[in-house]
Design a protein around this motif. Structure first.
Motif: not given
Length: 239
Positions: A168-175
């Protein structure tokens, strides 16, 4: 003094040679279980519109995760346009340090076994051989402690970076928003867990071996000789 090769398997029946053989085997297990790892985590992305997509997080030794792509090229996920995205984290130094120490110990164990089995007569006739063996063995005990501790921390970092929170920290879509990202299938890390165990096990084995090597040095023989001489001097004379 004869310095030629004389094959003698009797040292394997003694702690000095037998423990060195064990060290050789445990070193193989250590660098093999760590250096040979390759795994894949399946990341599931659940979009707010009810659709979902999956990503493959493929990572391997030396765990340079910051160069492992989660997304390659321009991709649209949950109506978000994403460019090439990499995982977060880097455990390269810890893993390579651990494997490097294991390989050095593997090679040194082979050389030491060759000396024990073929040149033991030279080894015991000189002060240099046992003292060099003891000093290097003591250094390797310390290196096993340091590299195992570093790799234990590095492995935990790998687990965190490849888990749901790290993804989640790596993917912007997950934030933020209503998009849910989580790892639904984890790579089997049993071998990596065993590598840490083998690291600390090697430390204890090499520490035990240091004692048997120390007994071959002149320092132990002088101490033993002086203790025996003092014991004889304390015996009362017969009347």
């Amino acid at each position: 003094m004869m310095t030629g090769f004389r094959l003698n398997l009797s040292p394997l029946k003694e702690p000095l040679g037998f423990v060195k053989l064990v060290e050789w085997l445990t070193a193989i297990f250590s660098f093999g279980s760590c250096g040979g790892f390759s795994g894949t985590n399946i990341v599931s992305i659940f979009c707010s519109d009810g659709s979902n997509q999956t990503l493959n997080a493929n990572y391997h030794y030396p765990f340079r995760l910051s160069q492992v792509p989660l997304i390659e090229g321009n991709t649209t996920i949950c109506n978000h346009s994403l460019t090439t995205t990499f995982m977060v984290g880097d455990a390269t130094s810890a893993s390579e340090f651990f494997v490097g120490v294991a390989v050095v110990c593997f090679l040194y164990s082979m050389v030491a076994l060759l000396v024990y089995l073929g040149y033991m007569h030279v080894y015991k006739d000189s002060d240099f051989g046992p003292i060099f063996d003891f000093v290097l063995t003591s250094i390797l005990v310390f290196l096993w402690l340091v590299c195992s501790s570093a790799w234990a921390k590095g492995l935990q970092n790998v687990k965190d970076a490849t888990g749901s929170q790290g993804i989640r920290a790596a993917l912007d879509v997950c934030q933020g928003g209503n998009t849910t990202c989580k790892v639904t299938e984890f790579a089997v890390m049993r071998g990596l867990n065993f590598s840490v165990i083998f690291g600390y096990l090697n430390m204890f084995i090499w520490a035990g071996n240091a004692w048997f090597v120390y007994k071959e040095t002149r320092w132990h023989s002088k101490k033993f000789s002086s203790s025996s001489a003092q014991g004889r001097q304390q015996v009362p004379a017969s009347i």
